[in-house]
Design an enzyme around this catalytic site. Structure first.
Site, short mmCIF file in Angstrom:
data_model
loop_
_atom_site.label_atom_id
_atom_site.label_comp_id
_atom_site.label_asym_id
_atom_site.label_seq_id
_atom_site.Cartn_x
_atom_site.Cartn_y
_atom_site.Cartn_z
N CYS A 149 48.37 41.53 28.93
CA CYS A 149 47.74 40.92 30.11
C CYS A 149 48.64 39.52 30.33
O CYS A 149 48.98 39.41 31.68
CB CYS A 149 46.39 40.55 29.92
SG CYS A 149 45.58 39.78 31.25
N GLU A 205 44.43 47.19 32.87
CA GLU A 205 44.92 46.15 33.87
C GLU A 205 44.96 46.90 35.28
O GLU A 205 44.94 46.24 36.37
CB GLU A 205 46.12 45.56 33.41
CG GLU A 205 45.91 44.18 32.48
CD GLU A 205 45.17 43.03 33.00
OE1 GLU A 205 45.26 43.11 34.37
OE2 GLU A 205 44.62 42.26 32.30
#
Length: 606
Positions: free
Chosen positions: A205, A278
């Site tokens: 991330c 994500e």
């Protein structure tokens, strides 16, 4: 010039169309090697991926391996709109609200990881990273104050946000497959694994946001002050955030040192899962505006007809097909002391074939370069399709003369169809190529057609390569071998030999297509032979780095625009009220893609 090497001390020169690419040696993996008399030895079992030094960092290996996920996030409608500055403010507010939930989960996960770490330096590093997250939360609060609304409380947690935060906190709590539940850990060392696993679920991330920030920042004009999301972009492209991402990766490396191979595999799975979550997060952002990507999003199968065209050699493949056919011919040829059956088509010996191929290849390379130079105007000219077409007629004449020499030489006599098909089954295609075509062919609702236009001498090689990858619904337009009882006579049924043949086939296909639906054509290619089709298509996408294509195209006024920046510019125009029909052929603009992942993300999305 790249070379194919055999077990013989004498190298086999690359065949004709390898010369057309004019790619530097380091631009792609080296060609495979013959290691036995088995014609299938030409093709390794796995893709020629970039070799990563063993000492390279764990996070770097994972980032390279899962590049596809980062590309899908980059090309998401949300990211395109944000980068272009056209994103509706309501959508950005919703995103910020969701991101706050993310950051709170990150802060808590760091807290849990710090408790699990048994090293003072690691604890301190985790603590510093947690402070960075808390600072980022303050930045988000400044956005809220700037807009005068409490978007966090107004926006409930959506399912994509919840999936990631629950996954992260479960990992940080020790709920990882193969690890005992917290409170029942056998040793303190068992507990330290949780810290490593937690960093494995957080690192992608951080790296993804650092990557997006840099990509978006490159597109900002030097004096651009009115971009509504400039502050967001500057934050994630800043040196401080880039350093935080790097520190997270360094810490993951440190915590992973004592782990076993099996435990490192667990970290990789967590890393990959985080990347996929994500993607889902970015694609779940609710947009109330039209976007140009994915291309199929605005596609109405009842009214539109999507036409996908692609070259084959070095667009889809890693090695040129003529080189493969040459290798098969040489390796399966009779040795000088072997008598050939009277019923068998007479063939040259392996040594004779090797020598003949070498002479043909050298002659082709020299004359091809001379031909390219001869068709270039002395100065750059404005793009004009007819002028370019006229110039490439000379190249077409040259290609046909070169092909005639191949037939007259007899080097293609005696190839067995079964050997060719086995080579096709083992043929290495570019990463992401097969999955792209698989997704199109499996989605019947798209109303899309795929056509492969290729100079390849043997259509059977193409058909086998795709069918072995599970892609059968393709229209192959290529040349075909003549056979007698599955043995090549050395003759070829010529269908597509030159740039002029390709554009004629391209035009014929579009002409034969029903006019009841609005057609949108996309052509994907890599060489000068594709140039006319590339500029004639509504969207022309260049993959690879052919210097001759760039040279010829540029001199004739063709512009080469990197795909993502080009899409951001188009999205900005689209957001300013441009006509939905923003794609049209013969504009003189071609888009360059670094891989099939970029093409997949643009056309099909997630």
């Amino acid at each position: 010039m790249r070379l194919l090497f055999s077990s013989s001390p004498h190298p086999i020169p690359t065949l004709f169309r390898l010369a057309r690419s004019h790619r530097p040696v380091c631009s792609s993996p080296p060609p495979p090697t013959w290691r036995s008399s088995n014609p299938m030895a030409i093709l390794p079992k796995s893709s020629a991926a970039a070799v990563i030094p063993s000492e390279e960092r764990l996070a770097t290996r994972f980032w390279i391996k899962y590049r596809r996920e980062s590309v899908l996030s980059l090309y998401s409608p949300f990211a395109l709109c944000l980068a272009s500055g056209s994103l509706k403010i309501e959508t950005f507010r919703h995103y910020i609200a969701q991101d706050v939930h993310f950051l709170k989960a990150f802060a808590h996960a760091y807290e849990l990881a710090e408790d699990c770490a048994d090293d003072d330096d690691a604890k301190l590093a985790i603590s510093e990273l947690r402070k960075g997250i808390l600072e980022e939360l303050k930045m988000h609060n400044s956005f809220v104050q700037e807009w005068g609304s409490d978007c966090v409380n107004e926006s409930p947690v959506n399912s994509a946000t919840l999936k990631y935060t629950e996954f992260l906190l479960a990992t940080a709590s020790g709920k990882v497959e193969g690890l005992k539940a917290p409170g029942k850990l056998a040793t303190p060392f068992e507990k330290t694994k949780i810290a490593a696993y937690t960093l494995g679920a957080m690192t992608p991330c951080m790296r993804l946001y650092a990557f997006l920030g840099k990509e978006f920042q490159r597109l900002l004009e030097p004096n651009e002050h009115n971009h509504p999301y400039k502050k967001w972009i500057e934050n994630y492209s800043s040196e401080s955030f880039q350093a935080s991402a790097l520190q997270t990766e360094d810490l993951l490396d440190k915590l992973s040192v004592p782990l076993t191979g099996e435990e490192l595999n667990i970290i990789e799975k967590l890393y990959h899962q985080a990347m996929k979550l994500e993607i889902e997060f970015f694609y779940s952002q609710p947009l109330t505006q039209p976007t140009i990507a994915p291309l199929t999003k605005q596609h109405d199968p009842e009214q539109d007809h999507l036409m996908i065209f692609s070259d084959f050699d070095l667009t889809c493949t890693v090695v040129d097909s003529s080189a493969i056919l040459a290798e098969i011919a040489i390796v399966t040829a009779s040795k000088p002391d072997q008598n050939q059956p009277a019923s068998q088509i007479a063939r040259m010996s392996s040594a004779e074939l090797r020598n003949t191929w070498g002479l043909l290849s050298t002659q082709y390379t020299e004359e091809y370069e001379q031909c390219i130079e001869s068709i270039l105007p002395s100065e750059k000219v404005e793009f004009n399709y007819e002028t370019l077409h006229k110039a490439l007629e000379q190249l077409s004449d040259f290609e046909k003369r070169a092909n005639s020499r191949v037939i007259e030489s007899g080097v293609l006599k005696g190839l067995n169809l079964e050997d060719i098909k086995r080579a096709g089954q083992r043929l290495i295609l570019q990463d992401g190529c097969i999955s792209f075509f698989q997704k199109i062919t499996k989605n019947k609702s798209l109303n899309a057609n795929i056509h492969v236009l290729s100079y390849c001498w043997c259509g059977d090689l193409i058909r086998t390569a795709f069918s072995s990858g599970g892609v059968d619904v393709l229209n192959i337009h290529a040349n075909e071998f003549n056979y007698e009882e599955s043995i090549s006579t050395g003759e070829i049924v010529w269908k597509v030999q030159s740039p002029i043949d390709k554009i004629q086939a391209f035009n014929d296909i579009l002409q034969d297509c029903s006019n009841e639906r609005k057609k949108l054509s996309v052509y994907i290619g890599d060489s000068v032979g594709d140039l006319l089709c590339l500029v004639k298509a509504d969207i022309g996408i260049v993959i690879g780095s052919s210097s001759s294509l760039r040279k010829v195209g540029s001199q004739y006024g063709v512009s080469f625009v990197p795909l993502f920046p080009g899409l951001v510019k188009k999205q900005k125009e689209f957001g300013e009220g441009a006509s939905p029909c923003i794609w049209k052929g013969q504009s003189g603009i071609l888009y360059t893609a670094s891989s099939w992942d970029d093409i997949h993300a643009f056309i099909l999305g997630w």
